[in-house]
Write a protein that holds these residues in place. Sequence first.
Motif, PDB file in Angstrom:
ATOM      1  N   ARG A   1       0.939   2.930  -3.465  1.00 10.83           N
ATOM      2  CA  ARG A   1      -0.216   3.756  -3.847  1.00 10.83           C
ATOM      3  C   ARG A   1      -0.222   5.068  -3.062  1.00 10.83           C
ATOM      4  O   ARG A   1      -0.644   6.098  -3.553  1.00 10.83           O
ATOM      5  CB  ARG A   1      -1.522   2.980  -3.644  1.00 10.83           C
ATOM      6  CG  ARG A   1      -1.683   1.807  -4.598  1.00 10.83           C
ATOM      7  CD  ARG A   1      -3.065   1.202  -4.529  1.00 10.83           C
ATOM      8  NE  ARG A   1      -3.456   0.818  -3.187  1.00 10.83           N
ATOM      9  CZ  ARG A   1      -3.015  -0.246  -2.550  1.00 10.83           C
ATOM     10  NH1 ARG A   1      -2.162  -1.062  -3.143  1.00 10.83           N
ATOM     11  NH2 ARG A   1      -3.405  -0.515  -1.307  1.00 10.83           N
ATOM     12  N   ARG A   2       0.236   4.991  -1.809  1.00 11.91           N
ATOM     13  CA  ARG A   2       0.326   6.230  -1.020  1.00 11.91           C
ATOM     14  C   ARG A   2       1.290   7.203  -1.704  1.00 11.91           C
ATOM     15  O   ARG A   2       1.006   8.396  -1.810  1.00 11.91           O
ATOM     16  CB  ARG A   2       0.790   5.939   0.408  1.00 11.91           C
ATOM     17  CG  ARG A   2       1.046   7.219   1.209  1.00 11.91           C
ATOM     18  CD  ARG A   2       1.144   6.975   2.684  1.00 11.91           C
ATOM     19  NE  ARG A   2       2.350   6.303   3.106  1.00 11.91           N
ATOM     20  CZ  ARG A   2       3.526   6.909   3.367  1.00 11.91           C
ATOM     21  NH1 ARG A   2       3.642   8.214   3.208  1.00 11.91           N
ATOM     22  NH2 ARG A   2       4.558   6.212   3.780  1.00 11.91           N
TER      23      ARG A   2
ATOM     24  N   PRO B   1       0.813  -1.231   0.000  1.00 10.81           N
ATOM     25  CA  PRO B   1       0.000   0.000   0.000  1.00 10.81           C
ATOM     26  C   PRO B   1       0.840   1.273   0.000  1.00 10.81           C
ATOM     27  O   PRO B   1       0.359   2.340  -0.405  1.00 10.81           O
ATOM     28  CB  PRO B   1      -0.852  -0.128   1.272  1.00 10.81           C
ATOM     29  CG  PRO B   1      -0.350  -1.306   2.024  1.00 10.81           C
ATOM     30  CD  PRO B   1       0.412  -2.151   1.065  1.00 10.81           C
ATOM     31  N   LEU B   2       2.085   1.166   0.428  1.00 13.27           N
ATOM     32  CA  LEU B   2       2.998   2.312   0.390  1.00 13.27           C
ATOM     33  C   LEU B   2       3.118   2.877  -1.029  1.00 13.27           C
ATOM     34  O   LEU B   2       3.192   4.093  -1.223  1.00 13.27           O
ATOM     35  CB  LEU B   2       4.377   1.875   0.898  1.00 13.27           C
ATOM     36  CG  LEU B   2       5.536   2.857   0.693  1.00 13.27           C
ATOM     37  CD1 LEU B   2       5.303   4.135   1.483  1.00 13.27           C
ATOM     38  CD2 LEU B   2       6.853   2.215   1.108  1.00 13.27           C
TER      39      LEU B   2
END
Lengths: 446, 481
Positions: A123-124, A120-121
């Motif tokens: 996409r962050r 998810p990093l």
Amino acid sequence: MRTDQFYRNLMRLLHDTFPGYEFLVTATSTKRDLTRFANSEIHQNISQETLRMEGVFIKDNKMAVVSSGDVSMEGLKKLKEQVDEILENTEELNFKFKMPPLRMEYPYYMDEEDMLNVHPLKRRELFELIRSIADENNLKAFGYVANTESEVSVMSTSGLYLYHSATYADFNTVLLNENMTGSYTSATAKNFEQLQIEDKVREIVTLARKNVPEEEIDPGQYTVILGPEAVADIFSYFVYGALNGFAYETKTSSAVKYLGKKIGPNFLTFKDDPEDDRQIKYPFDSVGTKRTTFPVIENGEFKNILYSYQTALLFGKEPTGHTVSMLQPYMAFVMNPVINGGNMTKEVLFSKVDRGIYIHRIHYMNIVDPAKLSLTGMTRDGLFIVENGEITKAVKNMRFNVNFYKLLENLKGLSKETYNPAGYSTPFIAPYALVESFNFTSKSDH
Amino acid sequence: MKEILKEALEFLKAKDVEYADARYEEHQREEIEVESAHLKSFSYSQDKGVGIRVLFDGGWGFAATDTLSKNSVMKAAELALEIAKESARTAKEKVRLAEEPSHVDTFKSPAQVDPFSISKAEKIELLKEATSVMMKNEKVKRAVGTMDFRKIHKVFVNTEGSDIEQDITISGAGIVAFAVSEEGFQVRSYPSSFGGDYATRGWEFVQEMKLIENAEKVAGEAAALLSAPEIEPGEYDIIIDGQQMSLQVHESCGHPTELDRVFGSEISFAGGSFLQPELLNKLKYGSDIVNITADATLEGGLGSFGYDDEGVKARMSYLVKDGLFVGYLMDRQTAAKLGLRSNGAARADSWSNMPIIRMTNINLLPGDKTLDELISEIDYGFLLATNKSWSIDDMRVNFQFATEIAYEIKGGKLTGKIFKNPVYYGKTTEFWNSCDGIANKDFWHIWGVPNCGKGQPGQVMWVGHGTSPARFRKVKVGVAR
């Protein structure tokens, strides 16, 4: 990802659970991760992992259509009870169901390494990139960034076994100014890099700043340039509203009047093209029909409509490779839509317009009259006056009512450049379009 | 399964999450389509899985899995936490939730006869007979009958102590006649278009529709429309039937009152809303007789339930009262921003999706007139019936609807003349302020809309609309050019 072996095991399990039945089954695994943002803040951040098996089970030319997210032994036994009950209670089909022929091919592995197990990093970071561009320009960002891993396997008792895996990335972004109006961009591509997020978001900054509509135009017919998002949207309704073989055969499609005829200029070619470099290739459809480049409109001629596997059986036609779901066996759809680039550059296309309107994006289109393929919709995220080939100022959004076929008659140009706006899990490759006599019918307040 | 969900929540509590909930859902669905007296498709679907939602340091994370082992559910909990931490790292404004007491309860929708207990053959036979009747009309070339049944079992637990189980049964059915001529085709549907009518009820709901008894009329009207004229474009006084009113309420009141849209969550997709907070309790949304509620407690409404998907108890609240805009559809997060409590509109269409604000039953409350009285006060106008097409702008202001049929009204009476391809359009508040008559409770029905799309990833929700026919003055009517 479950890998090819999982589906081979599932096929064995189906043979064991359904002895004496004919079956044609599609199993699909999807892992989709999506980060959604509004007002430059993440408000939804998710990961979904799903498996779905859909299939038809045949006995004595009776058919049960079933779907299950549970392919455990217990789940399949429960499914078999339903299959048996459906078969016991239904009559023979009014056509002879034939299994697709035996076909085995090497698995198609179309995964991109860096699109597997995305943290998810990532996409962050992409969200923060979009937000930083918005911040630099005193705009707010709204949209999402997503990555998907998928596997599709088709198997049958007739010896069909096919498997493909793919990954893709998609995003959209609206940048809004202080007036809460702005501009939009989107893309679907094989990986994050090919999305070209930074370039695409920077490209809409000028339009987002410029979109402060203080004037409105009157209803009437205008020369317009449709952006690729708008072009893709309009052609999606052509796919949905005109190309279904079942509707054609039952004379409930506008294609009845137009198939085989010249409906647009020579420079218009619209096709389903799994071979296009920017497409997320579907090498076969949900019943395993091999998919190749399939012209729908070629050099302006309406060449082909789509026959799902079952529609083709029912009406004695050849399936065209567009069956999208076993659960909707008469539905057919263009999976890799491509409108070829046209006859002039985008710059020349705009220069053809002394005074007209640029439509960036369309909202909530719908078919008003399916018999004629009359469409209505609203403009959104930017409606602009074009003067002497330049976008000069924003005007308030308008409702339009157009007939698709008349729109093609009035199509005067397509840009050579094509784009990859996000469609239904694949991009819709589309150019800019110059259209005369585009019919705006009423005003809105913003 | 509930024990595994609770273990996942204990694990998350130990990781200092602010809040977490876990939802297990099982879905079963049976869909039948009969075309011109032949079975076209009989399908059965089953599906189950778990979705876990975590709020950590003001950031959301959600993970869903269909692998139901303890190990897999715990992994989903870990992933949801990991995602929430990423959300939190970038958050400038931390998410806060409105207060909600914990609930330990069960709910079951009021199905008298389980539709899955009715033999498949009986269901097929009913549709075959209805489509046979329609096919007797020689101009009808396609006759379609559909049924759709669902059972949903939900288990919801959260870190605040809520423990809720719900069983929802959904039934839907409808028939459609396609009349075809050289010039084109026309469609009539009953009791509603796009799949028929739906409710959280059982087989009795389908029986009450009397599909076979209505088939001849449906076919006859479809055939008659082939040679019917189109309405000369202009401004007319119109009555909109209950079914079309349900779409009018849905698009021009339901969606714009969704508070997540107001706060921008749908700007890039479904759109925003003109109903900004500064208009709350100030905007004259409609005429004084317009009262619109959100009410998930209506027995049998398609948008009815015991608790929403973040454990908020179903309730009724006003969105428009005496014509004034007074309320929103809210979840706990958006309600907190306004300093209010949630009115229970957080819904997910599946275990695999995170709940977002959705309509429940959004209802135009009945007025005091009969349909005849509404008609009698029109010199010249139309009664428009059964939705055919809908479109509204991204702020929910400019709308355009098409209906299947228009019945002419002259001198306060229906003339018997019908018109094809009617379209009407307008702007939301102008339109609702032109409402000067609503039919009474005898004409009121809760229509089911099973296909409301919203969100990314896309979710398709089933919602209800209690409506009766209503009259509007000087509305723009005409065929789309």
